[in-house]
Design a protein around this motif. Structure first.
Motif, PDB file in Angstrom:
ATOM      1  N   ARG A 115       2.484  -6.054  32.439  1.00 41.95           N
ATOM      2  CA  ARG A 115       1.502  -5.080  32.937  1.00 41.95           C
ATOM      3  C   ARG A 115       1.070  -4.118  31.832  1.00 41.95           C
ATOM      4  O   ARG A 115      -0.088  -3.685  31.797  1.00 41.95           O
ATOM      5  CB  ARG A 115       2.073  -4.347  34.142  1.00 41.95           C
ATOM      6  CG  ARG A 115       2.270  -5.289  35.327  1.00 41.95           C
ATOM      7  CD  ARG A 115       2.608  -4.604  36.616  1.00 41.95           C
ATOM      8  NE  ARG A 115       2.862  -5.606  37.661  1.00 41.95           N
ATOM      9  CZ  ARG A 115       1.906  -6.242  38.337  1.00 41.95           C
ATOM     10  NH1 ARG A 115       0.627  -5.960  38.092  1.00 41.95           N
ATOM     11  NH2 ARG A 115       2.201  -7.139  39.250  1.00 41.95           N
ATOM     12  N   GLU A 116       1.958  -3.775  30.918  1.00 43.64           N
ATOM     13  CA  GLU A 116       1.565  -2.934  29.781  1.00 43.64           C
ATOM     14  C   GLU A 116       0.542  -3.663  28.911  1.00 43.64           C
ATOM     15  O   GLU A 116      -0.469  -3.090  28.510  1.00 43.64           O
ATOM     16  CB  GLU A 116       2.800  -2.575  28.947  1.00 43.64           C
ATOM     17  CG  GLU A 116       3.668  -1.492  29.558  1.00 43.64           C
ATOM     18  CD  GLU A 116       4.885  -1.190  28.710  1.00 43.64           C
ATOM     19  OE1 GLU A 116       5.182  -1.961  27.763  1.00 43.64           O
ATOM     20  OE2 GLU A 116       5.573  -0.184  28.990  1.00 43.64           O
ATOM     21  N   ALA A 117       0.817  -4.942  28.616  1.00 41.37           N
ATOM     22  CA  ALA A 117      -0.108  -5.713  27.787  1.00 41.37           C
ATOM     23  C   ALA A 117      -1.442  -5.913  28.490  1.00 41.37           C
ATOM     24  O   ALA A 117      -2.511  -5.831  27.873  1.00 41.37           O
ATOM     25  CB  ALA A 117       0.510  -7.063  27.433  1.00 41.37           C
ATOM     26  N   ALA A 118      -1.396  -6.171  29.788  1.00 43.87           N
ATOM     27  CA  ALA A 118      -2.634  -6.350  30.561  1.00 43.87           C
ATOM     28  C   ALA A 118      -3.472  -5.088  30.531  1.00 43.87           C
ATOM     29  O   ALA A 118      -4.709  -5.136  30.434  1.00 43.87           O
ATOM     30  CB  ALA A 118      -2.305  -6.743  31.995  1.00 43.87           C
ATOM     31  N   SER A 119      -2.820  -3.935  30.595  1.00 47.34           N
ATOM     32  CA  SER A 119      -3.542  -2.660  30.554  1.00 47.34           C
ATOM     33  C   SER A 119      -4.203  -2.455  29.197  1.00 47.34           C
ATOM     34  O   SER A 119      -5.374  -2.050  29.114  1.00 47.34           O
ATOM     35  CB  SER A 119      -2.578  -1.509  30.839  1.00 47.34           C
ATOM     36  OG  SER A 119      -3.222  -0.261  30.738  1.00 47.34           O
ATOM     37  N   VAL A 120      -3.471  -2.773  28.120  1.00 53.56           N
ATOM     38  CA  VAL A 120      -4.009  -2.625  26.771  1.00 53.56           C
ATOM     39  C   VAL A 120      -5.235  -3.513  26.580  1.00 53.56           C
ATOM     40  O   VAL A 120      -6.230  -3.114  25.953  1.00 53.56           O
ATOM     41  CB  VAL A 120      -2.936  -2.965  25.720  1.00 53.56           C
ATOM     42  CG1 VAL A 120      -3.550  -3.113  24.328  1.00 53.56           C
ATOM     43  CG2 VAL A 120      -1.850  -1.896  25.701  1.00 53.56           C
ATOM     44  N   LEU A 121      -5.200  -4.714  27.148  1.00 59.26           N
ATOM     45  CA  LEU A 121      -6.250  -5.707  26.921  1.00 59.26           C
ATOM     46  C   LEU A 121      -7.306  -5.739  28.027  1.00 59.26           C
ATOM     47  O   LEU A 121      -8.215  -6.571  27.984  1.00 59.26           O
ATOM     48  CB  LEU A 121      -5.618  -7.101  26.791  1.00 59.26           C
ATOM     49  CG  LEU A 121      -4.719  -7.289  25.567  1.00 59.26           C
ATOM     50  CD1 LEU A 121      -3.885  -8.562  25.697  1.00 59.26           C
ATOM     51  CD2 LEU A 121      -5.555  -7.340  24.300  1.00 59.26           C
ATOM     52  N   GLY A 122      -7.200  -4.860  29.014  1.00 49.81           N
ATOM     53  CA  GLY A 122      -8.180  -4.847  30.093  1.00 49.81           C
ATOM     54  C   GLY A 122      -8.101  -6.057  30.993  1.00 49.81           C
ATOM     55  O   GLY A 122      -9.118  -6.507  31.549  1.00 49.81           O
ATOM     56  N   LEU A 123      -6.890  -6.586  31.211  1.00 51.35           N
ATOM     57  CA  LEU A 123      -6.718  -7.798  32.013  1.00 51.35           C
ATOM     58  C   LEU A 123      -6.170  -7.515  33.411  1.00 51.35           C
ATOM     59  O   LEU A 123      -5.909  -8.453  34.171  1.00 51.35           O
ATOM     60  CB  LEU A 123      -5.768  -8.770  31.294  1.00 51.35           C
ATOM     61  CG  LEU A 123      -6.304  -9.419  30.021  1.00 51.35           C
ATOM     62  CD1 LEU A 123      -5.202 -10.207  29.320  1.00 51.35           C
ATOM     63  CD2 LEU A 123      -7.480 -10.341  30.339  1.00 51.35           C
ATOM     64  N   ASP A 124      -6.001  -6.243  33.766  1.00 52.33           N
ATOM     65  CA  ASP A 124      -5.403  -5.912  35.073  1.00 52.33           C
ATOM     66  C   ASP A 124      -6.090  -6.613  36.243  1.00 52.33           C
ATOM     67  O   ASP A 124      -5.403  -7.125  37.138  1.00 52.33           O
ATOM     68  CB  ASP A 124      -5.432  -4.388  35.289  1.00 52.33           C
ATOM     69  CG  ASP A 124      -4.703  -3.638  34.199  1.00 52.33           C
ATOM     70  OD1 ASP A 124      -3.502  -3.391  34.343  1.00 52.33           O
ATOM     71  OD2 ASP A 124      -5.350  -3.319  33.187  1.00 52.33           O
ATOM     72  N   PRO A 125      -7.454  -6.690  36.276  1.00 49.85           N
ATOM     73  CA  PRO A 125      -8.087  -7.322  37.443  1.00 49.85           C
ATOM     74  C   PRO A 125      -7.925  -8.841  37.492  1.00 49.85           C
ATOM     75  O   PRO A 125      -8.284  -9.459  38.498  1.00 49.85           O
ATOM     76  CB  PRO A 125      -9.569  -6.949  37.278  1.00 49.85           C
ATOM     77  CG  PRO A 125      -9.614  -5.873  36.251  1.00 49.85           C
ATOM     78  CD  PRO A 125      -8.453  -6.111  35.362  1.00 49.85           C
ATOM     79  N   TYR A 126      -7.409  -9.439  36.431  1.00 54.46           N
ATOM     80  CA  TYR A 126      -7.412 -10.905  36.347  1.00 54.46           C
ATOM     81  C   TYR A 126      -6.021 -11.521  36.388  1.00 54.46           C
ATOM     82  O   TYR A 126      -5.874 -12.728  36.177  1.00 54.46           O
ATOM     83  CB  TYR A 126      -8.101 -11.335  35.045  1.00 54.46           C
ATOM     84  CG  TYR A 126      -9.429 -10.661  34.817  1.00 54.46           C
ATOM     85  CD1 TYR A 126     -10.529 -10.970  35.613  1.00 54.46           C
ATOM     86  CD2 TYR A 126      -9.582  -9.692  33.828  1.00 54.46           C
ATOM     87  CE1 TYR A 126     -11.747 -10.338  35.419  1.00 54.46           C
ATOM     88  CE2 TYR A 126     -10.792  -9.055  33.626  1.00 54.46           C
ATOM     89  CZ  TYR A 126     -11.873  -9.377  34.434  1.00 54.46           C
ATOM     90  OH  TYR A 126     -13.069  -8.745  34.234  1.00 54.46           O
TER      91      TYR A 126
END
Length: 379
Positions: A115-126
């Protein structure tokens, strides 16, 4: 994070040597780009660092530890490939978590890292989508996220943007730059695209035929190329290069009636190559050149308006010369114009060895240093 060293690194396939005893020292937290044409040895060097290719001779050290015989999984590196290599049957979350699950990292820690990496990369919705439901840029971010969650000492990128369209490549370069600034992890990046090299790198390693031609900052390899190869590879358009002969007080350019004044201690009759970047060649119709400039007559062949500036391609005797000029400058094809050359930006190369001649060129406005960057002779 870690340092990386290549010490007399060699790769052979049978009797054919494709990487020739190269030396390279990469600093902790540095972003290094290996750039060069296809077949120059850059990807092979990266794959040896990753442990995907055997080393024929020499050493690779990560944080001082020789890793020649260390398995890839034990080198504490993470690699992002050109084709992303995502598992199509897994969600984004599962793709990013897979390597941590394989290493039996606790579930709570896996969830935190993903979830930290997803937040950094803007991947939370995916996170719940499959790769086929993502765009090319989103897939590339997933591949990067899978590398980030491992928290490696070194990131390796093998032409990661080459499958994206031009607009997306530009935006992804910005994202990768931001990512490195945020994480500060030592990064080795391979590309044939000089724009990626110049915009991403702390230092650029220009390779040719399995050898390192030059190591330097983007400014150094652009403004003070160490060889004809670097001068002709870096830049778009690349440097104008014209063979010439040293005569009393100047240079006689081959295939033309033109002469260029020269203030340098070179033997009369010596064969050299005269070089100028396109932005150092102005197109003018009349007037007298100021001190430090020379006008050469040329015929306009093609004009390319680019919006912010214009490229003018001319013929100077038997040689093609490119100029980068103001956007309003639009000479007509077939027109004879003067090329006003800024001789303070002149480069000279030995015609036999291809190496740059002269002392390092220091530009106060660019903050260039010497080192491997050599080759501007002041007129």
């Amino acid at each position: 994070m870690a340092t990386v060293e290549f010490v007399k690194l060699v790769k052979r396939y049978g009797a054919i040597e494709v990487v020739h005893a190269i030396d390279l020292a990469i600093n902790d937290g540095e972003f290094i780009v290996l750039v060069g044409p296809s077949g120059c040895g850059k990807s092979t060097s990266l794959r040896m660092l990753a442990g995907l290719e055997d080393i024929s001779a020499g050493e690779i050290r990560i944080d001082g530890r020789v890793v020649n015989e260390v398995e890839p999984r034990d080198r504490d590196i993470a690699m992002v490939f050109q084709d992303y290599a995502l598992y199509p049957h897994m969600s984004v979350y599962e793709n990013m978590a897979f390597s941590l699950q394989y290493r039996k990292v606790p579930k709570r820690e896996i969830d935190k890292r993903v979830r930290e990496a997803a937040s950094v990369l803007g991947l939370d919705p995916y996170l719940n989508r499959r790769p086929k439901q993502l765009s090319g840029g989103q897939r590339q971010r997933v591949a990067m996220g899978r590398a980030i969650v491992r928290k490696p000492q070194v990131f390796l990128f093998d032409e990661p943007l080459s499958n994206l369209d031009a607009k997306l490549r530009g935006s992804m370069r910005i994202e990768m730059k931001k990512l490195h600034q945020r994480l500060g992890v030592t990064t080795v990046y391979v590309t044939h695209d000089q724009v990626e090299a110049m915009t991403l790198a702390d230092r650029v390693v220009v390779m040719n035929g399995g050898h390192i031609e030059q190591i330097g900052t983007p400014d150094e390899v652009y403004h003070a190329p160490a060889s004809l190869f670097v001068a002709g590879f870096i830049g778009a358009p690349t440097m104008n290069l014209i063979p010439a002969r040293v005569e009393a007080g100047g240079l006689k350019l081959d295939g033309t009636e033109a002469a260029v004044p020269l203030n340098a201690d070179l033997d009369e009759g010596a064969r050299v190559v005269f070089g100028l970047r396109p932005e150092d060649v102005e197109v003018v119709e009349e007037g007298t050149p100021p001190p430090g400039f020379v006008d050469l007559a040329a015929v306009v062949e093609v004009v390319e308006p680019l919006g912010a500036d214009t490229l003018v391609f001319t013929s100077l005797g038997t040689h093609a010369v490119a100029s980068r000029v103001r956007p309003e400058v639009r000479p007509a094809p077939g027109e004879t114009v003067k090329l006003r050359c800024n001789l303070s930006r002149m480069h000279l190369f030995d015609a036999d060895t291809g190496r740059a001649i002269g002392a390092p060129h220091t530009r106060a406005d660019k903050g260039l240093a010497g080192g491997a960057a050599r080759g501007v002779v002041h007129a």
